[in-house]
Motif scaffolding. Sequence first.
Motif, PDB file in Angstrom:
ATOM      1  N   ARG A   1      70.666  20.315  28.097  1.00 18.63           N
ATOM      2  CA  ARG A   1      71.375  19.848  29.306  1.00 18.63           C
ATOM      3  C   ARG A   1      71.425  18.328  29.249  1.00 18.63           C
ATOM      4  O   ARG A   1      70.533  17.678  28.692  1.00 18.63           O
ATOM      5  N   ALA A   2      72.494  17.761  29.829  1.00 13.43           N
ATOM      6  CA  ALA A   2      72.679  16.297  29.755  1.00 13.43           C
ATOM      7  C   ALA A   2      71.618  15.589  30.600  1.00 13.43           C
ATOM      8  O   ALA A   2      71.284  16.044  31.691  1.00 13.43           O
ATOM      9  N   ARG A   3      71.102  14.496  30.077  1.00 17.23           N
ATOM     10  CA  ARG A   3      70.177  13.669  30.869  1.00 17.23           C
ATOM     11  C   ARG A   3      70.978  12.822  31.844  1.00 17.23           C
ATOM     12  O   ARG A   3      72.074  12.365  31.516  1.00 17.23           O
ATOM     13  N   ARG A   4      70.387  12.563  32.998  1.00 15.92           N
ATOM     14  CA  ARG A   4      71.010  11.664  33.977  1.00 15.92           C
ATOM     15  C   ARG A   4      70.210  10.377  34.049  1.00 15.92           C
ATOM     16  O   ARG A   4      68.998  10.385  33.801  1.00 15.92           O
ATOM     17  N   PRO A   5      70.848   9.257  34.381  1.00 15.48           N
ATOM     18  CA  PRO A   5      70.100   8.000  34.487  1.00 15.48           C
ATOM     19  C   PRO A   5      69.025   8.109  35.568  1.00 15.48           C
ATOM     20  O   PRO A   5      69.236   8.795  36.567  1.00 15.48           O
ATOM     21  N   GLN A   6      67.903   7.422  35.337  1.00 18.12           N
ATOM     22  CA  GLN A   6      66.801   7.537  36.306  1.00 18.12           C
ATOM     23  C   GLN A   6      66.980   6.619  37.501  1.00 18.12           C
ATOM     24  O   GLN A   6      66.344   6.807  38.528  1.00 18.12           O
ATOM     25  N   THR A   7      67.863   5.603  37.338  1.00 18.33           N
ATOM     26  CA  THR A   7      68.089   4.702  38.472  1.00 18.33           C
ATOM     27  C   THR A   7      69.551   4.805  38.897  1.00 18.33           C
ATOM     28  O   THR A   7      70.421   5.120  38.071  1.00 18.33           O
ATOM     29  N   PRO A   8      69.857   4.534  40.185  1.00 20.09           N
ATOM     30  CA  PRO A   8      71.256   4.628  40.623  1.00 20.09           C
ATOM     31  C   PRO A   8      72.120   3.586  39.911  1.00 20.09           C
ATOM     32  O   PRO A   8      71.628   2.528  39.525  1.00 20.09           O
TER      33      PRO A   8
ATOM     34  N   PRO B   1      80.675   7.656  41.717  1.00 23.49           N
ATOM     35  CA  PRO B   1      79.796   8.747  41.306  1.00 23.49           C
ATOM     36  C   PRO B   1      79.473   8.701  39.817  1.00 23.49           C
ATOM     37  O   PRO B   1      80.244   8.158  39.022  1.00 23.49           O
ATOM     38  N   VAL B   2      78.328   9.293  39.461  1.00 25.11           N
ATOM     39  CA  VAL B   2      77.893   9.327  38.055  1.00 25.11           C
ATOM     40  C   VAL B   2      78.071  10.754  37.541  1.00 25.11           C
ATOM     41  O   VAL B   2      77.545  11.694  38.129  1.00 25.11           O
ATOM     42  N   HIS B   3      78.812  10.884  36.454  1.00 28.74           N
ATOM     43  CA  HIS B   3      79.043  12.202  35.854  1.00 28.74           C
ATOM     44  C   HIS B   3      78.395  12.266  34.474  1.00 28.74           C
ATOM     45  O   HIS B   3      78.201  11.244  33.823  1.00 28.74           O
ATOM     46  N   THR B   4      78.119  13.497  34.021  1.00 24.27           N
ATOM     47  CA  THR B   4      77.706  13.714  32.632  1.00 24.27           C
ATOM     48  C   THR B   4      78.677  14.720  32.017  1.00 24.27           C
ATOM     49  O   THR B   4      79.454  15.355  32.737  1.00 24.27           O
ATOM     50  N   ILE B   5      78.642  14.860  30.666  1.00 21.12           N
ATOM     51  CA  ILE B   5      79.567  15.808  30.017  1.00 21.12           C
ATOM     52  C   ILE B   5      78.758  16.785  29.193  1.00 21.12           C
ATOM     53  O   ILE B   5      78.234  16.420  28.130  1.00 21.12           O
ATOM     54  N   ARG B   6      78.670  18.015  29.631  1.00 12.02           N
ATOM     55  CA  ARG B   6      78.036  19.048  28.808  1.00 12.02           C
ATOM     56  C   ARG B   6      78.841  20.349  28.857  1.00 12.02           C
ATOM     57  O   ARG B   6      78.836  21.120  27.904  1.00 12.02           O
TER      58      ARG B   6
ATOM     59  N   ASP C   1      88.761   2.340  37.008  1.00  5.74           N
ATOM     60  CA  ASP C   1      87.753   1.469  36.388  1.00  5.74           C
ATOM     61  C   ASP C   1      86.524   2.331  36.072  1.00  5.74           C
ATOM     62  O   ASP C   1      85.803   2.757  36.976  1.00  5.74           O
ATOM     63  N   ILE C   2      86.309   2.588  34.775  1.00  8.13           N
ATOM     64  CA  ILE C   2      85.262   3.545  34.364  1.00  8.13           C
ATOM     65  C   ILE C   2      84.151   2.807  33.612  1.00  8.13           C
ATOM     66  O   ILE C   2      84.416   2.056  32.668  1.00  8.13           O
ATOM     67  N   GLY C   3      82.921   3.032  34.018  1.00  4.30           N
ATOM     68  CA  GLY C   3      81.764   2.515  33.278  1.00  4.30           C
ATOM     69  C   GLY C   3      81.146   3.649  32.486  1.00  4.30           C
ATOM     70  O   GLY C   3      81.019   4.768  32.995  1.00  4.30           O
ATOM     71  N   ILE C   4      80.811   3.371  31.230  1.00  6.65           N
ATOM     72  CA  ILE C   4      80.195   4.414  30.395  1.00  6.65           C
ATOM     73  C   ILE C   4      78.855   3.897  29.892  1.00  6.65           C
ATOM     74  O   ILE C   4      78.766   2.809  29.309  1.00  6.65           O
ATOM     75  N   LEU C   5      77.832   4.692  30.145  1.00  3.92           N
ATOM     76  CA  LEU C   5      76.492   4.329  29.714  1.00  3.92           C
ATOM     77  C   LEU C   5      76.171   5.158  28.486  1.00  3.92           C
ATOM     78  O   LEU C   5      76.185   6.387  28.553  1.00  3.92           O
ATOM     79  N   GLY C   6      75.894   4.502  27.365  1.00  2.95           N
ATOM     80  CA  GLY C   6      75.540   5.276  26.175  1.00  2.95           C
ATOM     81  C   GLY C   6      76.070   4.634  24.920  1.00  2.95           C
ATOM     82  O   GLY C   6      77.070   3.904  24.952  1.00  2.95           O
ATOM     83  N   SER C   7      75.395   4.906  23.800  1.00  7.59           N
ATOM     84  CA  SER C   7      75.749   4.275  22.531  1.00  7.59           C
ATOM     85  C   SER C   7      76.054   5.297  21.453  1.00  7.59           C
ATOM     86  O   SER C   7      76.155   4.954  20.280  1.00  7.59           O
ATOM     87  N   GLY C   8      76.193   6.585  21.854  1.00 10.13           N
ATOM     88  CA  GLY C   8      76.360   7.634  20.855  1.00 10.13           C
ATOM     89  C   GLY C   8      77.782   8.163  20.775  1.00 10.13           C
ATOM     90  O   GLY C   8      78.728   7.569  21.311  1.00 10.13           O
ATOM     91  N   TYR C   9      77.921   9.304  20.091  1.00 12.92           N
ATOM     92  CA  TYR C   9      79.251   9.870  19.871  1.00 12.92           C
ATOM     93  C   TYR C   9      79.976  10.171  21.188  1.00 12.92           C
ATOM     94  O   TYR C   9      81.152   9.850  21.341  1.00 12.92           O
ATOM     95  N   LEU C  10      79.263  10.832  22.112  1.00 19.00           N
ATOM     96  CA  LEU C  10      79.938  11.234  23.358  1.00 19.00           C
ATOM     97  C   LEU C  10      80.480  10.019  24.100  1.00 19.00           C
ATOM     98  O   LEU C  10      81.584  10.044  24.651  1.00 19.00           O
TER      99      LEU C  10
ATOM    100  N   LEU D   1      83.958   4.930  38.686  1.00 17.99           N
ATOM    101  CA  LEU D   1      83.482   6.198  38.112  1.00 17.99           C
ATOM    102  C   LEU D   1      82.566   5.859  36.941  1.00 17.99           C
ATOM    103  O   LEU D   1      82.888   4.980  36.135  1.00 17.99           O
ATOM    104  N   TRP D   2      81.444   6.555  36.882  1.00 19.41           N
ATOM    105  CA  TRP D   2      80.525   6.353  35.757  1.00 19.41           C
ATOM    106  C   TRP D   2      80.426   7.636  34.949  1.00 19.41           C
ATOM    107  O   TRP D   2      80.391   8.734  35.511  1.00 19.41           O
ATOM    108  N   ILE D   3      80.323   7.467  33.627  1.00 19.04           N
ATOM    109  CA  ILE D   3      79.974   8.602  32.770  1.00 19.04           C
ATOM    110  C   ILE D   3      78.686   8.223  32.051  1.00 19.04           C
ATOM    111  O   ILE D   3      78.637   7.199  31.353  1.00 19.04           O
ATOM    112  N   ALA D   4      77.641   9.011  32.252  1.00 25.01           N
ATOM    113  CA  ALA D   4      76.378   8.760  31.552  1.00 25.01           C
ATOM    114  C   ALA D   4      76.321   9.677  30.340  1.00 25.01           C
ATOM    115  O   ALA D   4      76.372  10.894  30.475  1.00 25.01           O
ATOM    116  N   ALA D   5      76.277   9.079  29.154  1.00 27.22           N
ATOM    117  CA  ALA D   5      76.181   9.848  27.906  1.00 27.22           C
ATOM    118  C   ALA D   5      74.930   9.353  27.192  1.00 27.22           C
ATOM    119  O   ALA D   5      74.996   8.661  26.177  1.00 27.22           O
TER     120      ALA D   5
END
Length: 396
Positions: free
Chosen positions: A103-110, A115-120, A137-146, A208-212
């Motif tokens: 299951r996708a991890r969610r960020p531990q801090t707001p 809203p913050v979304h994940t993709i699984r 305006d989309i912020g993406i958190l993550g350094s991997g493929y997704l 909109l945020w996407i946490a990957a």
Amino acid sequence: MDTIAIIGAGLAGTECTRSYRDSGGTADLILIDPRPERCELPPLSKTLFARELSHTPLPTPEATLMSTGATHIAPGHITLAGGSEQQHRRIDASRIVIATGLRARRPQTPLPGGPVHTIRTAADAAAIRRAAKTNTDIGILGSGYLALEAARSAADAGHQVTVYLRGDQPLAAAHHPAISRALMDRHAAAGVRFVLDADPSDYAAHALWIAAIGAAPVLPELPADWDRDGAGRLRVDAGLHVCAGGTTVPNVWAIGDLAHPATGPMAAWGAQESEAAAASQGAWLGAQLATAETAAETAWIDVPWHWSFQGPERVFTAGRVTGTDTPIVSGDEQSGRFQVLHFIDGVLCGAETLNQPPAHNAARKILALPPASRPTTSDAAGGVLDLRAWVRRLRS
Ligand SMILES: Cc1cc2nc3c(=O)[nH]c(=O)nc-3n(C[C@H](O)[C@H](O)[C@H](O)COP(=O)(O)OP(=O)(O)OC[C@H]3O[C@@H](n4cnc5c(N)ncnc54)[C@H](O)[C@@H]3O)c2cc1C
């Protein structure tokens, strides 16, 4: 009665079912999964913001499909979730395969802003598409493929995209810096903004945020002595059996993203989290289960590989591409079509390719050969090694 329960009808569980039947297995098969839409996961991130989300259903298995979750697993039986404690239902199974994935991890801090979304899952992708309007305006958190797949899909659809990287380049754990840099440059040219070495003080408010930011195993309640790795995945032996205290638990196997091969020929690779490994383990185990009476005890073994499509960029790995002693960049980095070949003790052990799918296919064929038949560092001297020509030479 021979009943096999397969828990999790994602890619690994579905492949296991298919392969079991294709190999002549005749036991009662019960495939258990609460997810309403069983579909391939990779297309979801590639087409996240495309005109249409690519939705590829997984094949319907020749098994009894139970649309509920398993809550408890023990050798010989499982418990299925019901509406209330009393409705929980026990199923006896002589053999159990666990394929419940991650299951996708969610960020531990707001995060600031929307809203913050994940993709699984398909439902996650649909929710992101609903939340994105025009030129969002989309912020993406993550350094991997997704993160990169989502970012490029968003930029190509005309959104404003900012990717917050943990270090100074994406995919640092999976790729040579030449590939990571080339991808980052090409995505930046397509409009993706990268914030390097980002920490929470760098995060701007986005609509909109996407946490990957990775994923963690999804597991029902299990016997406490079953072996897990540091991330909570099940440690399995060479034949993909679950282990307890380093010893095989008879008639219980784990496959796919939540399995960590900890002994045997694939132990050096550990957990792979790739479509190829999930499909390969499922297919191999299904055939083993169907022929258990006759098959000799064998080990799952396959050349590891991974693919990622990021807009028009095609990036593949085959074999070992991290922790090798001699990486050699082959081809013209500026062209956006090149390879990084990896050698251990002078022998080819892995290949990363950017925008060269045929070279990737050739690399997989070569890496399945014994070391004595593979190219050496001297074959790659001068920075040019044609993997396809090498395969052609082998054939002739
Ligand atoms: C968006 C996305 C894009 C990806 N892109 C790529 C790619 O480009 N290349 C690549 O190599 N890999 C990619 N992957 C990884 C690849 O999809 C996975 O490695 C593969 O799907 C793993 O298969 P699995 O069967 O182990 O897990 P899953 O496919 O996740 O299936 C697990 C199933 O178990 C079910 N389940 C969970 N808990 C229970 C329970 N208690 N009881 C019963 N069932 C349960 C879930 O509902 C799910 O259907 C991607 C993954 C995602 C999420």
